[in-house]
Design a protein around this motif. Sequence first.
Motif, short mmCIF file in Angstrom:
data_model
loop_
_atom_site.label_atom_id
_atom_site.label_comp_id
_atom_site.label_asym_id
_atom_site.label_seq_id
_atom_site.Cartn_x
_atom_site.Cartn_y
_atom_site.Cartn_z
N MET A 16 0.83 -1.21 0.00
CA MET A 16 0.00 0.00 0.00
C MET A 16 0.87 1.26 0.00
O MET A 16 0.55 2.25 -0.64
CB MET A 16 -0.91 -0.02 1.23
CG MET A 16 -2.04 0.97 1.17
SD MET A 16 -3.21 0.58 -0.13
CE MET A 16 -4.31 1.96 -0.01
N LYS A 21 -11.78 4.06 1.13
CA LYS A 21 -10.85 2.94 0.92
C LYS A 21 -11.23 2.13 -0.32
O LYS A 21 -10.38 1.79 -1.14
CB LYS A 21 -10.85 2.02 2.15
CG LYS A 21 -9.99 2.52 3.30
CD LYS A 21 -9.95 1.46 4.40
CE LYS A 21 -8.89 1.80 5.43
NZ LYS A 21 -8.80 0.76 6.47
N TYR A 22 -12.50 1.83 -0.43
CA TYR A 22 -12.97 1.03 -1.56
C TYR A 22 -12.73 1.76 -2.89
O TYR A 22 -12.23 1.19 -3.86
CB TYR A 22 -14.46 0.72 -1.40
CG TYR A 22 -15.06 0.00 -2.59
CD1 TYR A 22 -14.96 -1.38 -2.71
CD2 TYR A 22 -15.72 0.71 -3.59
CE1 TYR A 22 -15.49 -2.04 -3.80
CE2 TYR A 22 -16.25 0.06 -4.68
CZ TYR A 22 -16.13 -1.31 -4.78
OH TYR A 22 -16.66 -1.95 -5.86
N ASN A 39 -9.04 1.99 -4.34
CA ASN A 39 -8.62 0.79 -5.08
C ASN A 39 -9.37 0.65 -6.41
O ASN A 39 -8.80 0.27 -7.42
CB ASN A 39 -8.84 -0.45 -4.22
CG ASN A 39 -7.95 -0.45 -2.99
OD1 ASN A 39 -6.76 -0.14 -3.08
ND2 ASN A 39 -8.51 -0.76 -1.84
N ARG A 40 -10.67 0.95 -6.38
CA ARG A 40 -11.47 0.84 -7.60
C ARG A 40 -10.98 1.79 -8.68
O ARG A 40 -10.87 1.43 -9.86
CB ARG A 40 -12.94 1.12 -7.28
CG ARG A 40 -13.89 0.88 -8.46
CD ARG A 40 -15.24 1.51 -8.22
NE ARG A 40 -15.17 2.95 -8.20
CZ ARG A 40 -15.13 3.71 -9.30
NH1 ARG A 40 -15.14 3.15 -10.49
NH2 ARG A 40 -15.05 5.01 -9.20
#
Length: 230
Positions: A1, A216-217, A220-221
């Motif tokens: 990360m 957070k989602y 990454n998307r």
Amino acid sequence: MFLIKNYFFFFIGCEIHIKCKLNKIFSEKKKNIYDLSLPGVLPKFNFKIIKFVFLINFLLNGSCFYLTIIEKKLYFYYDLPKNYQLTQNNFQNIFNLILKNKCNKKIILKKIHFEEDASSSKKKNDIQFINYNRSGNALIEIVTEPLFNEYKCLINFIKKIKKIFFNNKISNLNMHLNEIRFDLNLSLINLFTFKKNKKIEIKNLNSFENLKKSIKYDFNRQILFLEKKK
């Protein structure tokens, strides 16, 4: 990360909607035929809002215009029978707002203005129920520039706003009752190729946990979409 964060930069802007301790912008009654958009019914301004404008301006150390224009923002929602929302969209009273928080970051507020709230809706057994008691409630909308790049700093900023407004009895700020909710504007840039995603919006979050999960989602998307088109 850690390596991913060195390659990509996330831009996060926020719109905070806060319900004031007022009944409605254009009525002092909870139930009002104006909100049902009956023909011939005209709005009647609730002058208590002016006191709230000056109080908020003082608390946030901003500058204030004495003149404002309330406009119709036209769009169709089933919970807005008028097909428009009355708002201070372009001619708000309060401007020049820069706040600091625990992140030692200057937070620039793009605008802060009043607008009407829409109705609330609930689905039960495939039937949509609409409650017009909330329609027309006085909302303060606080819009930031996209200067955040992670959720911790944004949450600290929202908590600071909550503390100021609650201590001065502007709102009860019950999240579970949607008396404060926030929309996120998110975009991402590759720091080496300078490829950038289009801004997307996540609406009507009413908890810090949901805000954290959403950021957070989508981080990454957006990386997958930007680099792999997935």
